[in-house]
Motif scaffolding. Structure first.
Motif, PDB file in Angstrom:
ATOM      1  N   SER A  12       8.159  32.326 -40.331  1.00  0.00           N
ATOM      2  CA  SER A  12       6.991  32.362 -39.455  1.00  0.00           C
ATOM      3  C   SER A  12       6.938  31.129 -38.569  1.00  0.00           C
ATOM      4  O   SER A  12       6.660  31.225 -37.360  1.00  0.00           O
ATOM      5  CB  SER A  12       5.718  32.477 -40.290  1.00  0.00           C
ATOM      6  OG  SER A  12       4.586  32.553 -39.462  1.00  0.00           O
ATOM      7  N   MET A  13       7.210  29.972 -39.126  1.00  0.00           N
ATOM      8  CA  MET A  13       7.200  28.732 -38.360  1.00  0.00           C
ATOM      9  C   MET A  13       8.271  28.763 -37.265  1.00  0.00           C
ATOM     10  O   MET A  13       8.016  28.409 -36.101  1.00  0.00           O
ATOM     11  CB  MET A  13       7.432  27.546 -39.286  1.00  0.00           C
ATOM     12  CG  MET A  13       7.517  26.205 -38.574  1.00  0.00           C
ATOM     13  SD  MET A  13       8.066  24.873 -39.686  1.00  0.00           S
ATOM     14  CE  MET A  13       9.778  25.363 -39.962  1.00  0.00           C
ATOM     15  N   GLN A  14       9.462  29.192 -37.633  1.00  0.00           N
ATOM     16  CA  GLN A  14      10.555  29.229 -36.657  1.00  0.00           C
ATOM     17  C   GLN A  14      10.296  30.266 -35.567  1.00  0.00           C
ATOM     18  O   GLN A  14      10.619  30.038 -34.394  1.00  0.00           O
ATOM     19  CB  GLN A  14      11.881  29.505 -37.360  1.00  0.00           C
ATOM     20  CG  GLN A  14      12.352  28.350 -38.228  1.00  0.00           C
ATOM     21  CD  GLN A  14      13.704  28.599 -38.869  1.00  0.00           C
ATOM     22  OE1 GLN A  14      14.173  29.732 -38.942  1.00  0.00           O
ATOM     23  NE2 GLN A  14      14.341  27.546 -39.327  1.00  0.00           N
ATOM     24  N   HIS A  15       9.708  31.379 -35.940  1.00  0.00           N
ATOM     25  CA  HIS A  15       9.424  32.419 -34.953  1.00  0.00           C
ATOM     26  C   HIS A  15       8.378  31.930 -33.953  1.00  0.00           C
ATOM     27  O   HIS A  15       8.473  32.206 -32.749  1.00  0.00           O
ATOM     28  CB  HIS A  15       8.941  33.687 -35.658  1.00  0.00           C
ATOM     29  CG  HIS A  15       8.887  34.882 -34.777  1.00  0.00           C
ATOM     30  ND1 HIS A  15       7.754  35.252 -34.090  1.00  0.00           N
ATOM     31  CD2 HIS A  15       9.841  35.802 -34.450  1.00  0.00           C
ATOM     32  CE1 HIS A  15       8.004  36.356 -33.398  1.00  0.00           C
ATOM     33  NE2 HIS A  15       9.253  36.704 -33.589  1.00  0.00           N
ATOM     34  N   ARG A  16       7.391  31.214 -34.435  1.00  0.00           N
ATOM     35  CA  ARG A  16       6.367  30.669 -33.525  1.00  0.00           C
ATOM     36  C   ARG A  16       6.991  29.673 -32.563  1.00  0.00           C
ATOM     37  O   ARG A  16       6.654  29.648 -31.376  1.00  0.00           O
ATOM     38  CB  ARG A  16       5.266  30.002 -34.356  1.00  0.00           C
ATOM     39  CG  ARG A  16       4.075  29.547 -33.516  1.00  0.00           C
ATOM     40  CD  ARG A  16       3.259  30.724 -33.025  1.00  0.00           C
ATOM     41  NE  ARG A  16       2.161  30.287 -32.162  1.00  0.00           N
ATOM     42  CZ  ARG A  16       2.237  30.172 -30.845  1.00  0.00           C
ATOM     43  NH1 ARG A  16       3.367  30.447 -30.221  1.00  0.00           N
ATOM     44  NH2 ARG A  16       1.188  29.791 -30.144  1.00  0.00           N
ATOM     45  N   GLU A  17       7.922  28.869 -33.063  1.00  0.00           N
ATOM     46  CA  GLU A  17       8.598  27.914 -32.199  1.00  0.00           C
ATOM     47  C   GLU A  17       9.487  28.640 -31.190  1.00  0.00           C
ATOM     48  O   GLU A  17       9.616  28.204 -30.038  1.00  0.00           O
ATOM     49  CB  GLU A  17       9.438  26.940 -33.033  1.00  0.00           C
ATOM     50  CG  GLU A  17      10.157  25.876 -32.212  1.00  0.00           C
ATOM     51  CD  GLU A  17       9.224  25.067 -31.332  1.00  0.00           C
ATOM     52  OE1 GLU A  17       9.639  24.712 -30.204  1.00  0.00           O
ATOM     53  OE2 GLU A  17       8.077  24.799 -31.750  1.00  0.00           O
ATOM     54  N   LEU A  18      10.085  29.753 -31.599  1.00  0.00           N
ATOM     55  CA  LEU A  18      10.870  30.558 -30.668  1.00  0.00           C
ATOM     56  C   LEU A  18      10.005  31.028 -29.505  1.00  0.00           C
ATOM     57  O   LEU A  18      10.406  30.928 -28.337  1.00  0.00           O
ATOM     58  CB  LEU A  18      11.480  31.760 -31.389  1.00  0.00           C
ATOM     59  CG  LEU A  18      12.161  32.804 -30.498  1.00  0.00           C
ATOM     60  CD1 LEU A  18      13.367  32.216 -29.776  1.00  0.00           C
ATOM     61  CD2 LEU A  18      12.578  34.023 -31.337  1.00  0.00           C
TER      62      LEU A  18
END
Length: 303
Positions: free
Chosen positions: A61-67
């Protein structure tokens, strides 16, 4: 034209004008990895997926938000909520696609992914908010997982469709017609490959990244590379395994890939992209890559 004939297709392709449409999308859409976990049905024919214990929902979830934050520097990027009942929905480009004045809904092979096609909110967005005509392929019997199976050169109107359990010849023909392409080349993916966009990317109509080991016939990969030469990145086994082929151009200036892919990309291949006017942009996505896809799989395009 939709064909397996290499000579016929590439004779046309080499003489096709670059006037079919814009090279890159106007906007992007994503689906949040809510309920991110191993989808056992999808794991049946996706050799890239990790074991269940490797899934980290919070990190994904964190990485997807940063994407989303990162690619929003290139194009407007909207994100739909996920659903714990559809753990693969983080890869929406397989289910929803766009072309001139229309949006297409694909037919997924696995039932767990077929649920995604029924989302009323996403259909309402494309139909009612964007005013697109709907082409619904989701209720017919032939697998056609949209821009997972079909890599499109949008400036020439050319399609490259790798056949596997995720797309058969009838499904490929339906997608060719739905996207309104000038010509589509059909070919078999190598055993163990599930989607073309893991082993092939056409970048803004002027460069290509191809992983020959992902093709049943290496001659197909070589012919595609020749079409875009000298701006052709021909991946080695390490680049292939790191998802270098699962990249996307979101503007005429940059190619986006995961941090793992960018690390694996050789300096010589980085220079090939630079010579095509494409700088490499990357985002850490190792948690999402556990699900068997990478950056390009996360991004739906709005043309």
């Amino acid at each position: 034209m939709i064909t397996r004939d290499l000579a016929g297709f590439f004779e046309l392709a080499h003489n096709t004008p670059t006037d079919f449409g814009p090279a890159t999308a106007r906007a992007a859409f994503l689906v949040a990895p809510d309920g991110f976990r191993l989808a056992e049905q999808s794991a049946q024919d996706n050799a890239y997926m990790a074991a269940a214990g490797a899934f980290d929902a919070a990190r994904a979830s964190m990485q997807h938000r940063e994407l989303q934050r990162a690619i929003a520097t290139a194009v407007p990027a909207i994100c739909f909520a996920g659903n714990p009942q559809t753990p693969d929905a983080v890869f929406p480009n397989n289910v929803f696609g766009t072309a001139r004045g229309r949006y297409i809904v694909g037919r997924m092979r696995h039932e767990v992914r077929q649920r995604e096609a029924a989302r009323a909110d996403m259909r309402d967005f494309f139909r009612d908010v964007l005013g697109r005509q709907e082409i619904d392929l989701s209720t017919q019997p032939h697998a056609c997982e949209l821009t997972g199976a079909l890599v499109i050169d949008r400036v020439r109107g050319l399609g490259f469709c790798g056949l596997s359990e995720r797309c058969d010849e009838a499904g490929a023909r339906l997608m060719h017609e739905a996207f309104g392409l000038r010509a589509t080349l059909l070919f078999d993916l190598a055993a163990g490959e599930y989607h073309t966009n893991v082993v092939l990317a056409v970048l803004a109509g002027r460069a290509v990244v191809v992983c020959p080991n992902g093709f049943a016939d290496a001659a197909v990969a070589a012919a595609i590379a020749a079409l875009y030469a000298p701006h052709a990145v021909v991946c080695d086994a390490a680049e292939h395994a790191a998802f270098v082929g699962n990249c996307i151009a979101l503007s005429g200036e940059g190619v986006w890939m995961s941090a793992q892919a960018a690390t694996a990309l050789t300096p010589a291949h980085r220079e090939v992209l630079a010579q095509a006017g494409l700088r490499v942009e990357s985002v850490a996505l190792d948690a999402i890559e556990a699900a068997g896809g990478s950056l390009r799989c996360c991004i739906g395009e709005i043309y």
